[in-house]
Design an enzyme around this catalytic site. Structure first.
Site, short mmCIF file in Angstrom:
data_model
loop_
_atom_site.label_atom_id
_atom_site.label_comp_id
_atom_site.label_asym_id
_atom_site.label_seq_id
_atom_site.Cartn_x
_atom_site.Cartn_y
_atom_site.Cartn_z
N ASN A 9 0.86 -1.19 0.00
CA ASN A 9 0.00 0.00 0.00
C ASN A 9 0.90 1.23 0.00
O ASN A 9 1.47 1.59 1.03
CB ASN A 9 -0.89 -0.04 1.25
CG ASN A 9 -1.71 1.23 1.42
OD1 ASN A 9 -1.80 2.06 0.50
ND2 ASN A 9 -2.31 1.39 2.59
N TRP A 10 0.99 1.86 -1.15
CA TRP A 10 1.92 2.99 -1.28
C TRP A 10 1.36 4.29 -0.73
O TRP A 10 2.05 5.29 -0.70
CB TRP A 10 2.32 3.16 -2.76
CG TRP A 10 3.27 2.12 -3.24
CD1 TRP A 10 3.80 1.09 -2.52
CD2 TRP A 10 3.82 2.01 -4.56
NE1 TRP A 10 4.65 0.35 -3.30
CE2 TRP A 10 4.68 0.88 -4.56
CE3 TRP A 10 3.68 2.74 -5.74
CZ2 TRP A 10 5.39 0.48 -5.69
CZ3 TRP A 10 4.38 2.34 -6.87
CH2 TRP A 10 5.23 1.23 -6.85
N LYS A 11 0.10 4.28 -0.33
CA LYS A 11 -0.52 5.50 0.21
C LYS A 11 -0.25 6.67 -0.74
O LYS A 11 -0.34 6.50 -1.94
CB LYS A 11 -0.03 5.76 1.64
CG LYS A 11 -0.18 4.51 2.51
CD LYS A 11 0.01 4.75 3.96
CE LYS A 11 -0.18 3.43 4.71
NZ LYS A 11 -0.13 3.56 6.14
N HIS A 95 -9.71 1.33 4.75
CA HIS A 95 -8.44 1.51 5.44
C HIS A 95 -8.66 2.48 6.61
O HIS A 95 -9.47 3.40 6.51
CB HIS A 95 -7.39 2.06 4.47
CG HIS A 95 -6.01 2.06 5.06
ND1 HIS A 95 -5.58 3.04 5.93
CD2 HIS A 95 -4.98 1.18 4.94
CE1 HIS A 95 -4.34 2.76 6.30
NE2 HIS A 95 -3.96 1.65 5.72
N GLU A 97 -7.05 4.89 7.63
CA GLU A 97 -6.85 6.31 7.29
C GLU A 97 -8.10 6.87 6.62
O GLU A 97 -8.45 8.03 6.79
CB GLU A 97 -5.59 6.47 6.41
CG GLU A 97 -4.33 6.30 7.25
CD GLU A 97 -3.13 5.72 6.53
OE1 GLU A 97 -3.09 5.74 5.29
OE2 GLU A 97 -2.22 5.22 7.23
N GLU A 167 -5.68 -4.66 10.69
CA GLU A 167 -4.65 -3.65 10.89
C GLU A 167 -4.92 -2.88 12.18
O GLU A 167 -5.71 -1.93 12.19
CB GLU A 167 -4.64 -2.67 9.71
CG GLU A 167 -4.33 -3.31 8.38
CD GLU A 167 -3.72 -2.31 7.40
OE1 GLU A 167 -2.63 -2.60 6.91
OE2 GLU A 167 -4.32 -1.25 7.16
N GLY A 173 2.29 2.54 10.62
CA GLY A 173 3.23 3.63 10.42
C GLY A 173 3.94 4.06 11.70
O GLY A 173 4.57 5.12 11.74
N SER A 213 3.19 -1.85 10.31
CA SER A 213 4.65 -1.88 10.51
C SER A 213 5.29 -3.23 10.19
O SER A 213 6.26 -3.62 10.85
CB SER A 213 5.01 -1.43 11.93
OG SER A 213 4.61 -0.10 12.14
P1 PGA Z 1 2.68 0.47 7.54
O1 PGA Z 1 1.25 0.66 6.86
O2 PGA Z 1 3.25 -0.83 7.05
O3 PGA Z 1 3.50 1.65 7.08
O4 PGA Z 1 2.48 0.46 9.01
C1 PGA Z 1 0.38 -0.42 6.71
C2 PGA Z 1 -0.96 0.03 6.14
O5 PGA Z 1 -1.42 1.11 6.49
O6 PGA Z 1 -1.58 -0.67 5.32
#
Ligand code: PGA
Length: 252
Positions: A9-11, A95, A97, A167, A173, A213
């Site tokens: 997931n490159w966001k 997600h 976010e 998650e 993150g 992470s």
């Molecule tokens: P992260 O993100 O590996 O940077 O913690 C995972 C995600 O949000 O899918």
């Protein structure tokens, strides 16, 4: 047997096609011989043109979001039909976010999910608790209500096409991963929910990824847990080297 799935997931990174291609150019040779693993790169919308670039490789492309209508006056939204038509195979829905920053509710995610399934996109649906919720011992309640809200009205046939990503929000993150046992326990609980809402066979066959992470050093202890079927990786998926190392963990 469940085939592990590793999503990158490159966001909001590598959104220029040139930057996306640069990473893929390095990743393709590193993973080309790997079998029994599904590899999905999930770039920003502006770099989805890489679907052409990965054609004929073992890498699939996903989108990070979509709207629940196919067309119309919805300025700024992306139609699932566009995604499907350009060759996108997967889509992330719900997600944290999106849930937290953009206030997406279970109801909205449920609408998007039903639409994605009707169009033939493969949804990766995220669920997970906040730190305070975990500390208050509410993890299972939160997972249950997200599960029931997000998957409301889904037939067995439909939910079969879904990948669930557990998650924990406090691990995203932050560099703070759930321990393999903490993650496995929630994955086990999600299987129980699948079993009670659908049936045991489905609960044993559906893939549940872990996200939060994940990196090359912690991937193997997480992925070796019986209920964890790969990972949804953010930060560590941005560079080919670290992402390939994580994917290779599934081959051991
Ligand atoms: P992260 O993100 O590996 O940077 O913690 C995972 C995600 O949000 O899918």
């Amino acid at each position: 047997m469940r085939i592990p799935i590793i999503g990158g997931n490159w966001k909001m990174h590598r959104g220029v096609p040139k930057d996306a291609k640069e990473m893929l150019e390095q990743l393709i040779p590193l993973v080309k011989d790997l079998k029994n693993v599904d590899i999905v790169i999930i770039p920003p919308f502006t770099a989805l043109s890489v679907v052409e670039y990965v054609k004929g490789t073992n890498i699939k492309i996903g989108a990070q979001n979509m709207y629940f209508e196919e067309k119309g006056a919805f300025t700024g939204e992306i139609s699932p039909k566009f995604l499907k038509d350009i060759g996108c195979e997967y889509v992330i829905l719900g997600h944290s976010e999106r849930r937290d920053i953009f206030k997406e509710s279970n109801e909205l995610i449920n609408k998007k999910l039903k639409k994605a399934l009707s169009i033939g996109l493969k949804p990766i649906v995220c669920i997970g608790e906040h730190l305070e919720e975990r500390e208050q011992g509410k993890t299972k309640d939160i997972i249950k209500s997200q599960f029931e809200g997000t998957f409301k009205g889904l037939s067995k046939e439909d939910i079969n096409k879904v990948v669930i990503a557990y998650e924990p929000i406090w691990a995203i993150g932050t560099g703070k991963t759930a321990t393999p046992d903490q993650a496995n326990e929630v994955h086990q609980y999600i299987r129980e929910l699948l079993s009670s809402n659908y049936d045991k066979e489905l609960s044993e066959n559906l893939r549940i990824q872990y996200g939060g992470s994940v990196n090359p050093s912690n991937a193997s202890e997480l992925f070796e847990k019986e209920n964890i079927d790969g990972g949804l990786v953010g930060g560590a998926s941005l560079e080919a080297d670290s992402f390939a190392k994580i994917i290779k963990v599934t081959q051991i």
